[in-house]
Scaffold this motif. Structure first.
Motif, PDB file in Angstrom:
ATOM      1  N   ALA A  17       7.761   2.667 -10.525  1.00 54.87           N
ATOM      2  CA  ALA A  17       5.637   2.503  -9.988  1.00 54.87           C
ATOM      3  C   ALA A  17       5.584   4.175 -10.496  1.00 54.87           C
ATOM      4  O   ALA A  17       4.145   3.833 -10.645  1.00 54.87           O
ATOM      5  N   ASP A  18       6.862   4.919 -10.543  1.00 54.73           N
ATOM      6  CA  ASP A  18       5.976   6.206 -10.842  1.00 54.73           C
ATOM      7  C   ASP A  18       5.519   6.136 -12.092  1.00 54.73           C
ATOM      8  O   ASP A  18       5.850   6.210 -13.269  1.00 54.73           O
ATOM      9  N   PRO A  19       4.036   6.893 -12.372  1.00 58.76           N
ATOM     10  CA  PRO A  19       3.675   7.045 -13.663  1.00 58.76           C
ATOM     11  C   PRO A  19       3.553   7.755 -14.112  1.00 58.76           C
ATOM     12  O   PRO A  19       3.323   8.509 -15.636  1.00 58.76           O
ATOM     13  N   ASN A  20       4.155   8.802 -14.032  1.00 57.74           N
ATOM     14  CA  ASN A  20       5.036  10.446 -14.362  1.00 57.74           C
ATOM     15  C   ASN A  20       6.424   9.744 -15.111  1.00 57.74           C
ATOM     16  O   ASN A  20       7.177   9.386 -14.952  1.00 57.74           O
ATOM     17  N   ARG A  21       6.138  10.076 -16.276  1.00 61.36           N
ATOM     18  CA  ARG A  21       7.900   9.444 -17.955  1.00 61.36           C
ATOM     19  C   ARG A  21       8.544  10.525 -18.072  1.00 61.36           C
ATOM     20  O   ARG A  21       7.628  11.994 -18.274  1.00 61.36           O
ATOM     21  N   ASP A  27       9.853   9.115 -13.431  1.00 58.94           N
ATOM     22  CA  ASP A  27      10.856  10.343 -13.353  1.00 58.94           C
ATOM     23  C   ASP A  27      11.248  10.426 -11.649  1.00 58.94           C
ATOM     24  O   ASP A  27      12.074  10.615 -11.952  1.00 58.94           O
ATOM     25  N   GLU A  28      10.651   9.401 -10.653  1.00 61.09           N
ATOM     26  CA  GLU A  28      11.570   9.300  -9.640  1.00 61.09           C
ATOM     27  C   GLU A  28      12.609   8.525  -9.104  1.00 61.09           C
ATOM     28  O   GLU A  28      14.061   8.516  -8.890  1.00 61.09           O
ATOM     29  N   LEU A  29      12.798   7.438 -10.845  1.00 69.90           N
ATOM     30  CA  LEU A  29      13.922   6.292 -11.113  1.00 69.90           C
ATOM     31  C   LEU A  29      14.698   7.075 -11.102  1.00 69.90           C
ATOM     32  O   LEU A  29      15.927   7.228 -11.172  1.00 69.90           O
ATOM     33  N   HIS A  58      13.670  11.547  -3.372  1.00 71.57           N
ATOM     34  CA  HIS A  58      11.608  11.821  -4.370  1.00 71.57           C
ATOM     35  C   HIS A  58      11.416  10.344  -3.714  1.00 71.57           C
ATOM     36  O   HIS A  58      10.315  10.103  -4.614  1.00 71.57           O
ATOM     37  N   ILE A  59      11.368   9.631  -2.910  1.00 75.06           N
ATOM     38  CA  ILE A  59      10.963   8.180  -3.721  1.00 75.06           C
ATOM     39  C   ILE A  59       9.127   8.466  -2.981  1.00 75.06           C
ATOM     40  O   ILE A  59       8.546   8.395  -1.876  1.00 75.06           O
ATOM     41  N   GLU A  60       8.572   7.640  -4.201  1.00 75.39           N
ATOM     42  CA  GLU A  60       7.033   7.866  -4.256  1.00 75.39           C
ATOM     43  C   GLU A  60       6.538   8.976  -3.743  1.00 75.39           C
ATOM     44  O   GLU A  60       5.607   9.018  -3.721  1.00 75.39           O
ATOM     45  N   ARG A  61       7.118   9.576  -4.667  1.00 72.76           N
ATOM     46  CA  ARG A  61       6.991  11.732  -4.734  1.00 72.76           C
ATOM     47  C   ARG A  61       5.463  11.202  -5.269  1.00 72.76           C
ATOM     48  O   ARG A  61       4.610  12.280  -4.908  1.00 72.76           O
ATOM     49  N   GLN A  83       6.528  15.978   2.765  1.00 72.74           N
ATOM     50  CA  GLN A  83       6.791  14.235   1.781  1.00 72.74           C
ATOM     51  C   GLN A  83       7.650  14.616   2.020  1.00 72.74           C
ATOM     52  O   GLN A  83       8.909  13.095   1.839  1.00 72.74           O
ATOM     53  N   GLY A  84       8.888  15.436   2.828  1.00 75.80           N
ATOM     54  CA  GLY A  84      10.573  14.943   3.831  1.00 75.80           C
ATOM     55  C   GLY A  84      10.211  13.513   4.197  1.00 75.80           C
ATOM     56  O   GLY A  84      11.027  12.649   5.571  1.00 75.80           O
ATOM     57  N   ARG A  85       8.923  14.284   5.818  1.00 76.35           N
ATOM     58  CA  ARG A  85       8.930  12.755   6.471  1.00 76.35           C
ATOM     59  C   ARG A  85       8.429  11.720   6.010  1.00 76.35           C
ATOM     60  O   ARG A  85       8.689  11.024   6.710  1.00 76.35           O
ATOM     61  N   ARG A  86       7.227  11.691   4.422  1.00 72.31           N
ATOM     62  CA  ARG A  86       6.970  10.596   3.911  1.00 72.31           C
ATOM     63  C   ARG A  86       8.513   9.370   3.866  1.00 72.31           C
ATOM     64  O   ARG A  86       8.438   8.690   3.610  1.00 72.31           O
ATOM     65  N   HIS A  87       9.104  10.514   2.735  1.00 74.12           N
ATOM     66  CA  HIS A  87      10.495   9.844   2.141  1.00 74.12           C
ATOM     67  C   HIS A  87      11.161   9.718   3.306  1.00 74.12           C
ATOM     68  O   HIS A  87      11.403   8.405   3.154  1.00 74.12           O
TER      69      HIS A  87
END
Length: 186
Positions: A17-21, A27-29, A58-61, A83-87
Motif C-alpha cells: 500500500a506504500d504510495p511511494n514507488r 518502496d517499502e515492499l 520498515h513496515i508502513e514507514r 518508527q521502531g516502536r510502530r514497526h
C-alpha cells in the motif's frame, strides 16, 4: 501455508500500500524483500523472529513521514525511535495473527526497537542486514544528495553499527573507496 509465510504475506500486503514507488514497485515492499535477501545471504540459518524482523523493519514507514519531525539530528533520532516502536507493534500484531508464541513476538519487538545492539546477537544481526541493505541499494543514490564530509560521517556511523564480521564481509563484497573503506577496518 507456514506461519512464516503467513507473516511475510501480511507484511508484504501492508507494504504494497506504500504510495511511494521505485521502478513501479512500492518502496517499502521492495525494501522488505531486499532485507530478506540480505538476511538470507548473511544469516542463512536465522530463526523466524529475525527473519520476520528483517522483512518488517520498515513496515508502513510512509505513515509517519520524516518531515513531521524537526529536520535536525535530534528530530531524526526521535522519528527513528518512533518508527521502531510502530514497526515493532505492527509486526507483533502480524506475528500474533500468524500464531507465534509471545516469546517469539517479544524477541522480534526487541530487535525492531534496537534493544541490545552490540550485546544481543539477533539485534546485531538485524542491524548488520539493514546496513548491508543500505550499502548495496541505497548508499549510492543517497550519496548524490550529500556533500563529502556528511557522507564520510554517515559511512563511519554505518560501519560502527555493524559487527566485526559484517564490516569484514562488506570489504570483500563491496567496492568501498578510500577514505570510506577505512571505517570498515578494525
Amino acid at each position: 501455508m507456514t506461519r512464516l509465510q503467513t507473516a511475510f504475506d501480511a507484511i508484504d500486503k501492508a507494504n504494497a500500500a506504500d504510495p511511494n514507488r521505485t521502478d513501479g514497485q512500492p518502496d517499502e515492499l521492495l525494501y522488505g524483500q531486499r532485507m530478506t535477501a540480505e538476511q538470507e545471504a548473511l544469516y542463512p540459518g536465522a530463526a523466524e523472529p529475525l527473519r520476520i524482523a528483517c522483512r518488517g523493519q520498515h513496515i508502513e514507514r510512509w505513515k509517519l513521514p520524516r518531515k513531521d519531525f524537526p529536520m535536525d539530528r535530534p528530530g531524526y533520532l526521535k522519528w527513528r525511535t518512533e518508527q521502531g516502536r510502530r514497526h515493532a507493534a505492527r509486526v507483533a500484531e502480524i506475528m500474533r495473527d500468524a500464531g507465534y508464541p509471545d516469546s517469539d513476538i517479544e524477541h522480534a519487538e526487541k530487535m525492531l526497537t534496537k534493544q541490545g545492539i552490540k550485546r544481543d546477537e539477533d539485534v546485531q544481526a538485524l542491524e548488520d542486514v539493514a546496513c548491508f541493505t543500505f550499502i548495496r541499494w541505497y548508499m549510492g543514490p543517497f550519496s548524490q544528495t550529500r556533500d563529502a564530509q556528511e557522507m564520510q560521517r554517515i559511512v563511519e556511523r554505518t560501519a560502527r553499527k555493524m559487527s566485526a564480521m559484517a564490516r569484514a564481509r562488506a570489504l570483500t563484497e563491496f567496492t568501498i573507496p578510500e577514505p570510506f573503506s577505512a571505517s570498515f577496518r578494525d
